[in-house]
Design an enzyme around this catalytic site. Structure first.
Site, PDB file in Angstrom:
ATOM      1  N   ASP A  94      -1.279  -9.956  -8.355  1.00 38.02           N
ATOM      2  CA  ASP A  94      -0.139  -9.557  -7.538  1.00 38.02           C
ATOM      3  C   ASP A  94      -0.289 -10.048  -6.105  1.00 38.02           C
ATOM      4  O   ASP A  94      -1.386 -10.369  -5.649  1.00 38.02           O
ATOM      5  CB  ASP A  94       0.038  -8.040  -7.549  1.00 38.02           C
ATOM      6  CG  ASP A  94      -1.142  -7.304  -6.930  1.00 38.02           C
ATOM      7  OD1 ASP A  94      -2.294  -7.609  -7.303  1.00 38.02           O
ATOM      8  OD2 ASP A  94      -0.934  -6.429  -6.069  1.00 38.02           O
TER       9      ASP A  94
ATOM     10  N   GLU B 135      -3.456  -4.863  -7.128  1.00 36.13           N
ATOM     11  CA  GLU B 135      -4.561  -4.644  -6.186  1.00 36.13           C
ATOM     12  C   GLU B 135      -4.030  -4.248  -4.820  1.00 36.13           C
ATOM     13  O   GLU B 135      -4.613  -3.392  -4.137  1.00 36.13           O
ATOM     14  CB  GLU B 135      -5.395  -5.935  -6.074  1.00 36.13           C
ATOM     15  CG  GLU B 135      -6.637  -5.796  -5.198  1.00 36.13           C
ATOM     16  CD  GLU B 135      -6.397  -6.173  -3.742  1.00 36.13           C
ATOM     17  OE1 GLU B 135      -7.310  -5.945  -2.914  1.00 36.13           O
ATOM     18  OE2 GLU B 135      -5.304  -6.672  -3.414  1.00 36.13           O
ATOM     19  N   GLU B 136      -2.930  -4.855  -4.416  1.00 37.50           N
ATOM     20  CA  GLU B 136      -2.430  -4.675  -3.061  1.00 37.50           C
ATOM     21  C   GLU B 136      -1.853  -3.286  -2.812  1.00 37.50           C
ATOM     22  O   GLU B 136      -1.686  -2.881  -1.665  1.00 37.50           O
ATOM     23  CB  GLU B 136      -1.353  -5.729  -2.754  1.00 37.50           C
ATOM     24  CG  GLU B 136      -1.828  -7.166  -2.842  1.00 37.50           C
ATOM     25  CD  GLU B 136      -2.766  -7.570  -1.708  1.00 37.50           C
ATOM     26  OE1 GLU B 136      -3.085  -6.696  -0.869  1.00 37.50           O
ATOM     27  OE2 GLU B 136      -3.170  -8.745  -1.658  1.00 37.50           O
TER      28      GLU B 136
END
Length: 484
Positions: free
Chosen positions: A76, A145-146
């Protein structure tokens, strides 16, 4: 566009990744694409229910029985765009508009997603190249992840046999990471009361700030547009009576806000004062941030007479109080490691809706007790004025390992490829390595990457030569791990 760049397969895959929308929370298409690459090359894979993918590659001939090595990155990206492109670009559906200038690849008007699309592209290139010398590989592609590392948290690590993990989610050439901070998100909600009023409506915009990653660039002391707007409202309150209609700033909790917008109502007989007030405040901020924020702008636009639902006086005071008191930026530097931030916070998103004011904050620390203390401080602030506090996305730190075979092998490989020693250090950003470190006992980890400048901003750009160098280091490292 990128077919003539070297290493060719890396940039080929990177361009294909950029053609597929893959913002956080929108990763099914990119996950399916990665699976399609595995199928095309007859590689064993697992795609789990949250869209994480693991692809397995056998060791090169003669090295099939070597210890597996894990490579890992996230699929992502942070979706940020310039103010002027808001109406023309949709991250949910549109491919990125790539361009090359000098030694850099960038996307026109938006973030590039080099964090961590280039790590994903490197893994796909390694998986599909039968000419390299490698031990068995376990390539892990995680989602989201972000926005809290949900993919890493959900991953079934029993599917992995390796005890060495090479994370490819770093953006500084010549640096080997050996530790990272832990963190969490704090979500604040403040109920507000509205009342109807009439007056002259003004649109206020604070823009032109640098922004950046709230971990790796928090020590650069860049301006936070959300807090600047809070200061502006407080400054305005002491000079002219006004009412607040709307207030919105920031797009990601882990990106330093570059822009913030507000709408206010003022009495007609006070409009002549506004231009001078805004000019005075802008001059003050530009003086304070003269060496950092050289392109900051504050402007307002008269939108004629209007009748609007505005915040009550008590609600307005609480909103201003919160923006004036929330901790933001570096809270403490490490007493043990020079120039390393130990604890920080980033007031990343503010949003005023019909009945509530919401704030999303990214909290980071390499010391768990300080992370908890900072979170508790913010909780006390919001609850004292009648709001609610919720925390989510808690992720652990990755601690430094004194004896690391993988670190020494990476230093050796970097030296052989580049002819110089790399910098070995920890980082204040949160990486998925902390999750893997705490889920797999005895895991030996390093993180590396090419030069990617201004990540999480529309100025993001990927260094082409640096990418080539990184890929050569990875090839040398895998060869060394296979043959030793």
């Amino acid at each position: 566009m990128l077919e003539n760049l070297s290493p060719q397969n890396v940039f080929k895959y990177f361009e294909e990744i950029c053609s597929i929308p893959h913002g956080s929370g929108n990763t099914k298409a990119i996950s399916d694409y990665i699976v399609s690459v595995a199928k095309e090359h007859n590689l064993k894979y697992v795609q789990d229910e949250v869209n994480n993918v693991i692809i397995y590659k056998s060791g090169a001939p003669g090295f099939e029985d070597k210890e597996p090595v894990i490579l890992q990155g996230h699929m992502d990206m942070v979706c940020e765009k310039n103010f002027e492109t808001d109406a023309r670009f949709d991250f949910e559906t549109d491919p990125l508009k790539l361009a090359v200038m000098d030694d850099f690849v960038f996307a026109r008007g938006t973030t590039l997603g080099g964090d961590d699309g280039i790590g994903v592209a490197c893994m796909l290139a390694l998986l599909t190249d039968d000419t390299i010398i490698n031990p068995p590989l376990e390539c892990v592609f995680t989602v989201d992840e972000e926005t809290g590392m949900q993919g890493a948290h959900a991953l079934d690590v029993s599917l992995l046999k390796g005890k060495k993990l090479i994370n490819l989610d770093h953006e500084d050439e010549g640096v080997i990471l050996t530790s990272c901070a832990g963190g969490k998100k704090a979500a604040l909600t403040l109920p507000i009361v509205r009342e109807e009023k009439s007056g002259i409506k003004y649109n206020i915009v604070i823009c032109g700030l640098l922004g950046g990653h709230s971990g790796t660039e928090i020590d650069k002391y860049r301006g936070n547009a959300n807090l600047f707007m809070g200061r502006l409202l407080q400054f305005l309150e002491t000079r002219v009576p006004f009412s607040l209609i709307s207030l919105n700033g920031g797009l990601q909790d882990n990106a330093i806000p570059r822009e913030c917008n507000a709408e206010i109502l003022v009495n007609e007989n006070d409009t002549d004062k506004l231009e001078g007030i805004f000019a005075e405040f802008e001059k003050t901020l530009k003086n304070e941030y003269r060496t950092v924020e050289k392109n900051m702008m504050i402007y307002c636009e008269n939108d004629d007479e209007a009748t609007e639902k505005v915040l009550s006086g008590d609600s307005l005071r609480k909103v201003i109080f919160l923006l004036m008191t929330l901790p933001d930026g570096v809270q403490r530097m490490s007493p043990d490691t020079e120039n390393l931030v130990q604890t920080s916070s980033n007031v990343g998103i503010i949003k005023l809706s019909k009945e509530k004011f919401e704030v999303l904050i990214s909290i980071r620390s390499s010391v768990t007790s300080e992370k908890v203390a900072l979170s508790t401080k913010i909780q006390y602030l919001i609850e004292t004025i009648g709001g609610t506090f919720f925390e989510e996305g808690d992720y652990p730190a990755w601690e430094y390992k004194e004896d690391s075979e993988l670190r020494e092998a990476t230093i050796r490989s970097y030296r052989r490829v580049c002819g110089s020693d790399p910098l070995v250090m920890g980082i204040h950003a949160g990486l998925e390595t902390g999750v893997f470190y705490n889920k797999i006992e005895g895991l030996d980890i390093i993180a590396i990457g090419p030069e990617v400048l201004d990540i999480h901003t529309p100025k993001e750009r990927l260094n082409i030569v640096s990418t080539e160098k990184l890929y050569s280091v990875i090839l040398e490292l895998l060869k060394y791990l296979a043959e030793k």
